[in-house]
Design an enzyme around this catalytic site. Structure first.
Site, PDB file in Angstrom:
ATOM      1  N   HIS A  57       0.875  -1.179   0.000  1.00 23.49           N
ATOM      2  CA  HIS A  57       0.000   0.000   0.000  1.00 23.49           C
ATOM      3  C   HIS A  57       0.912   1.229   0.000  1.00 23.49           C
ATOM      4  O   HIS A  57       2.033   1.174   0.504  1.00 23.49           O
ATOM      5  CB  HIS A  57      -0.821  -0.055   1.296  1.00 23.49           C
ATOM      6  CG  HIS A  57      -1.856   0.997   1.446  1.00 23.49           C
ATOM      7  ND1 HIS A  57      -1.578   2.271   1.869  1.00 23.49           N
ATOM      8  CD2 HIS A  57      -3.203   0.965   1.248  1.00 23.49           C
ATOM      9  CE1 HIS A  57      -2.692   2.973   1.931  1.00 23.49           C
ATOM     10  NE2 HIS A  57      -3.703   2.203   1.552  1.00 23.49           N
ATOM     11  N   ASP A  94       3.193  -4.517   8.190  1.00 28.71           N
ATOM     12  CA  ASP A  94       1.968  -3.727   8.031  1.00 28.71           C
ATOM     13  C   ASP A  94       0.796  -4.697   8.153  1.00 28.71           C
ATOM     14  O   ASP A  94       0.506  -5.458   7.231  1.00 28.71           O
ATOM     15  CB  ASP A  94       2.007  -3.044   6.654  1.00 28.71           C
ATOM     16  CG  ASP A  94       0.667  -2.412   6.281  1.00 28.71           C
ATOM     17  OD1 ASP A  94      -0.313  -2.597   7.014  1.00 28.71           O
ATOM     18  OD2 ASP A  94       0.623  -1.742   5.232  1.00 28.71           O
ATOM     19  N   CYS A 124      -4.937   2.471  -3.494  1.00 28.35           N
ATOM     20  CA  CYS A 124      -3.713   3.038  -2.900  1.00 28.35           C
ATOM     21  C   CYS A 124      -2.563   2.045  -3.049  1.00 28.35           C
ATOM     22  O   CYS A 124      -1.715   1.922  -2.140  1.00 28.35           O
ATOM     23  CB  CYS A 124      -3.903   3.422  -1.440  1.00 28.35           C
ATOM     24  SG  CYS A 124      -5.215   4.620  -1.199  1.00 28.35           S
ATOM     25  N   LYS A 147     -10.366  -0.754  10.667  1.00 33.80           N
ATOM     26  CA  LYS A 147     -10.548  -1.975   9.861  1.00 33.80           C
ATOM     27  C   LYS A 147     -10.837  -3.170  10.762  1.00 33.80           C
ATOM     28  O   LYS A 147     -11.009  -4.287  10.301  1.00 33.80           O
ATOM     29  CB  LYS A 147      -9.278  -2.239   9.028  1.00 33.80           C
ATOM     30  CG  LYS A 147      -9.013  -1.162   7.978  1.00 33.80           C
ATOM     31  CD  LYS A 147      -7.840  -1.535   7.115  1.00 33.80           C
ATOM     32  CE  LYS A 147      -7.220  -0.364   6.393  1.00 33.80           C
ATOM     33  NZ  LYS A 147      -8.026   0.151   5.291  1.00 33.80           N
ATOM     34  N   GLN A 159      -4.424  -5.230   7.000  1.00 35.31           N
ATOM     35  CA  GLN A 159      -5.417  -6.159   6.443  1.00 35.31           C
ATOM     36  C   GLN A 159      -5.333  -7.550   7.074  1.00 35.31           C
ATOM     37  O   GLN A 159      -6.094  -8.437   6.679  1.00 35.31           O
ATOM     38  CB  GLN A 159      -5.231  -6.286   4.914  1.00 35.31           C
ATOM     39  CG  GLN A 159      -5.407  -4.993   4.167  1.00 35.31           C
ATOM     40  CD  GLN A 159      -6.844  -4.455   4.191  1.00 35.31           C
ATOM     41  OE1 GLN A 159      -7.777  -5.148   4.602  1.00 35.31           O
ATOM     42  NE2 GLN A 159      -7.019  -3.226   3.777  1.00 35.31           N
TER      43      GLN A 159
HETATM   44  N1  C6P Z   1      -6.231   0.410   2.948  1.00 40.08           N
HETATM   45  C1  C6P Z   1      -8.095   0.034   1.454  1.00 40.08           C
HETATM   46  O1  C6P Z   1      -9.196   0.309   0.965  1.00 40.08           O
HETATM   47  P1  C6P Z   1      -4.900   3.684   7.249  1.00 40.08           P
HETATM   48  O2  C6P Z   1      -5.462   4.546   6.148  1.00 40.08           O
HETATM   49  O3  C6P Z   1      -3.732   4.323   7.922  1.00 40.08           O
HETATM   50  O4  C6P Z   1      -5.918   3.199   8.205  1.00 40.08           O
HETATM   51  O5  C6P Z   1      -4.365   2.347   6.542  1.00 40.08           O
HETATM   52  C2  C6P Z   1      -3.464   2.432   5.488  1.00 40.08           C
HETATM   53  C3  C6P Z   1      -3.194   1.062   4.928  1.00 40.08           C
HETATM   54  C4  C6P Z   1      -1.940   0.504   5.080  1.00 40.08           C
HETATM   55  N2  C6P Z   1      -1.661  -0.736   4.657  1.00 40.08           N
HETATM   56  C5  C6P Z   1      -2.600  -1.499   4.064  1.00 40.08           C
HETATM   57  C6  C6P Z   1      -2.241  -2.886   3.647  1.00 40.08           C
HETATM   58  C7  C6P Z   1      -3.883  -0.993   3.874  1.00 40.08           C
HETATM   59  O6  C6P Z   1      -4.801  -1.753   3.296  1.00 40.08           O
HETATM   60  C8  C6P Z   1      -4.181   0.327   4.289  1.00 40.08           C
HETATM   61  C9  C6P Z   1      -5.542   0.935   4.040  1.00 40.08           C
HETATM   62  C10 C6P Z   1      -7.584   0.826   2.629  1.00 40.08           C
HETATM   63  O7  C6P Z   1      -7.410  -0.879   1.011  1.00 40.08           O
HETATM   64  C11 C6P Z   1      -7.730   2.298   2.395  1.00 40.08           C
HETATM   65  S1  C6P Z   1      -6.705   2.879   1.118  1.00 40.08           S
END
Ligand code: C6P
Length: 423
Positions: free
Chosen positions: A140, A217, A381, A243, A220
Site C-alpha cells: 500500500h 503492516d 492506494c 478496519k 489487512q
Molecule cells: N487500505 C483500502 O481500501 P490507514 O489509512 O492508515 O488506516 O491504513 C493504510 C493502509 C496501510 N496498509 C494497508 C495494507 C492498507 O490496506 C491500508 C488501508 C484501505 O485498502 C484504504 S486505502
C-alpha cells in the site's frame, strides 16, 4: 420442540459446514439494516473500513456523555475515570497482539501514522547514505511513500521484492536482495489489493539472519487472523482500529521495547515529556514518549471495546467463515465470462479483486451501487500493483464475518446487470 428464543440462540451452520451464527452477528451492526437506493445494503468494502458493532457505538457515546475528560493530567474524578478506561484499552491492545508489555503498545492514528513514526524516528536515527530498505511490489502507498521520504532525507535506497502472476512474493529474489547494506525490511502481512497472505514469519527469520529489523503492516491481517508478535518475532507491527470494527483515527504500533527505547520521539508536545526546561527536556517513559498531545481518547476506548467484541466472536471461527465466503465468491465470479481475478495466491485473506474485459472498474462500482452493493473500485492506494498487472484499476469486494452467502450471490447477480448494460 424448542422454544423460539432457544432456536434463535442456536448457532446456525453455514453452507459449507463451519458453525457460525451470522444472523445473530448481523444484529450487532445497526448500519447493515438500512436500504441503499431502495435495495438492502450489501456492504463488501470491508478492506477500506469495517462497520461498527453497537457495543463500540455505545462505548463512544458513553465516553462523551459520561466520562469525557482529558487523560493523564487531571486529579479529578472524570479525568481519573477516562484515564483508567483509556489505559484499559491499551492493555486490551497489548493482549490482542500478545506484546510483552503495554510499553510496547503505542496508540497512533492508524497504520499510516505508525509506519511514518518508524520511518522518521527509527529510520532517520539509524539509516544513512548507501543503506537499503526492502519493501515488496504489493505494498500500500502507506508502506512505500514514508520510506521514499526517508530515502531522500538520508540517502538510502529502496529495494523492491517482485511478485509472480498470482500475486505471491518471489522469496528467492528477496533472499538475493538481502545483504549487509540492508537496514530495514517493511512488508504487508496481507495485501489490500490482492488478498495475498505473505509468509511473514519466514521473511522475518531471513531478515534477522542479517540482523535486520522488520516492520509488518498488519492493516489487512489483524481483522482476519490471530497475530502474535512474539511468535512472529517481528520488530514492529502496525494496524488500524477502523478496519478492526473500531473507530477511525486510532491504531496501534507495536515495537520491541529495546528498539523503542533507542528511538527518539516522533513529535514533541504535552504528555511525551517528564521534565521541560529551556535548557533541556527529559522525555516520558514508554509508550508515552511517542504520544504527544491529547490523544484520540474516545477512539482508544472504542478500539478496546472492538477488540473485546472480536474476541467474543472468535477470530478463528470468523476467519474460517470468511474463507468460505471468499471461496464461494471466487468460484462464482470466475464462472463469469471475460472476468479475471487479480490476485490468485494460494494463501489469501478475504479480498477479491477483479476486472471485466471492456468495462472500467468504476462503471462496475457504479452499477453495483445502484443495486445497493458497496465495493471499492480504483487502484486501492497500491498503484504499483496495478502497474504490475497491467490494469488501471480493479473492482474489489472484501468480506467481513457479518457478510453472508446471499451477499455474495447478490454481487454475482448484479454483475449480470453490469454485463447487460455494458455488453
Ligand atoms: N487500505 C483500502 O481500501 P490507514 O489509512 O492508515 O488506516 O491504513 C493504510 C493502509 C496501510 N496498509 C494497508 C495494507 C492498507 O490496506 C491500508 C488501508 C484501505 O485498502 C484504504 S486505502
Amino acid at each position: 420442540m424448542k422454544a423460539l428464543h432457544e432456536l434463535r440462540s442456536m448457532p446456525s451452520r453455514s453452507w459449507l459446514g463451519v458453525s457460525f451464527d451470522v444472523a445473530k452477528i448481523r444484529q450487532d451492526f445497526p448500519i447493515l439494516e438500512q436500504r441503499v437506493h431502495g435495495k438492502p445494503l450489501v456492504y463488501l468494502d470491508n478492506a477500506a473500513t469495517t462497520q461498527k458493532p453497537q457495543a463500540v457505538i455505545d462505548a463512544i457515546q458513553r465516553y462523551y456523555s459520561q466520562e469525557n475528560s482529558n487523560i493523564h493530567r487531571g486529579v479529578h474524578f472524570l479525568s481519573e475515570r477516562a484515564t483508567e478506561v483509556y489505559e484499559g484499552a491499551r492493555l486490551k491492545a497489548q493482549r490482542f497482539l500478545n506484546a510483552s508489555s503495554t510499553r510496547e503498545t503505542i496508540f497512533v492514528r492508524g497504520t499510516t501514522e505508525g509506519i511514518n513514526l518508524v520511518a522518521q524516528s527509527y529510520g532517520r536515527t539509524f539509516l544513512k547514505d548507501g543503506d537499503e530498505i526492502i519493501i515488496t511490489a504489493m505494498e500500500h502507498h502507506s508502506n512505500i511513500v514514508p520510506w521514499q521520504i526517508l530515502c531522500e532525507q538520508v540517502g538510502a535506497r529502496l529495494q523492491v521484492v517482485p511478485i509472480n502472476h498470482d500475486g505471491e512474493l518471489l522469496l528467492d529474489e528477496y533472499r538475493r536482495l538481502l545483504n549487509e547494506r540492508t537496514k530495514l525490511v517493511s512488508v504487508a502481512h496481507v495485501s489490500n489489493a490482492l488478498g495475498t497472505i505473505n509468509p511473514v514469519k519466514q521473511i522475518i527469520e531471513m531478515a534477522h539472519s542479517y540482523n535486520v529489523p522488520v516492520l509488518v503492516d498488519g492493516a489487512q491481517a489483524a481483522p482476519h487472523m490471530k497475530v502474535d508478535v512474539q511468535e512472529l518475532d517481528c520488530d514492529f507491527y502496525v494496524f488500524s482500529g477502523h478496519k478492526l470494527y473500531g473507530p477511525t483515527g486510532i491504531g496501534v504500533l507495536y515495537g520491541k521495547e529495546a528498539l523503542l527505547e533507542a528511538m527518539p520521539p516522533y513529535q514533541g508536545g504535552g504528555d511525551m515529556i517528564s521534565l521541560v526546561t529551556f535548557e533541556k527536556t527529559h522525555y516520558n517513559i514508554l509508550p508515552f514518549k511517542f504520544e504527544a498531545g491529547t490523544p484520540h481518547i474516545a477512539g482508544g476506548i472504542g478500539l478496546g471495546v472492538a477488540i473485546d467484541y472480536l474476541s467474543r466472536v472468535g477470530l478463528e471461527a470468523a476467519g474460517a467463515y470468511e474463507q468460505e465466503l471468499l471461496a464461494h465468491a471466487t468460484r462464482s465470479l470466475c464462472a463469469i465470462d471475460r472476468l479475471r481475478v487479480i490476485g490468485t495466491a494460494k494463501q489469501k485473506a478475504s479480498v477479491l479483486s477483479f476486472v471485466l474485459e471492456g468495462v472500467h472498474p468504476h462503471d462496475i462500482g457504479t452499477i453495483l451501487d445502484r443495486e445497493g452493493i458497496a465495493i471499492r473500485a480504483g487502484h486501492h492506494c497500491a498503484m504499483p500493483v496495478m502497474q504490475r498487472f497491467g490494469v488501471p484499476a480493479t473492482a474489489r469486494a472484501s468480506f467481513a464475518f457479518y457478510n453472508t452467502k446471499e451477499d455474495v450471490d447478490a454481487l454475482v447477480q448484479a454483475m449480470d446487470k453490469v454485463i447487460e448494460v455494458f455488453g
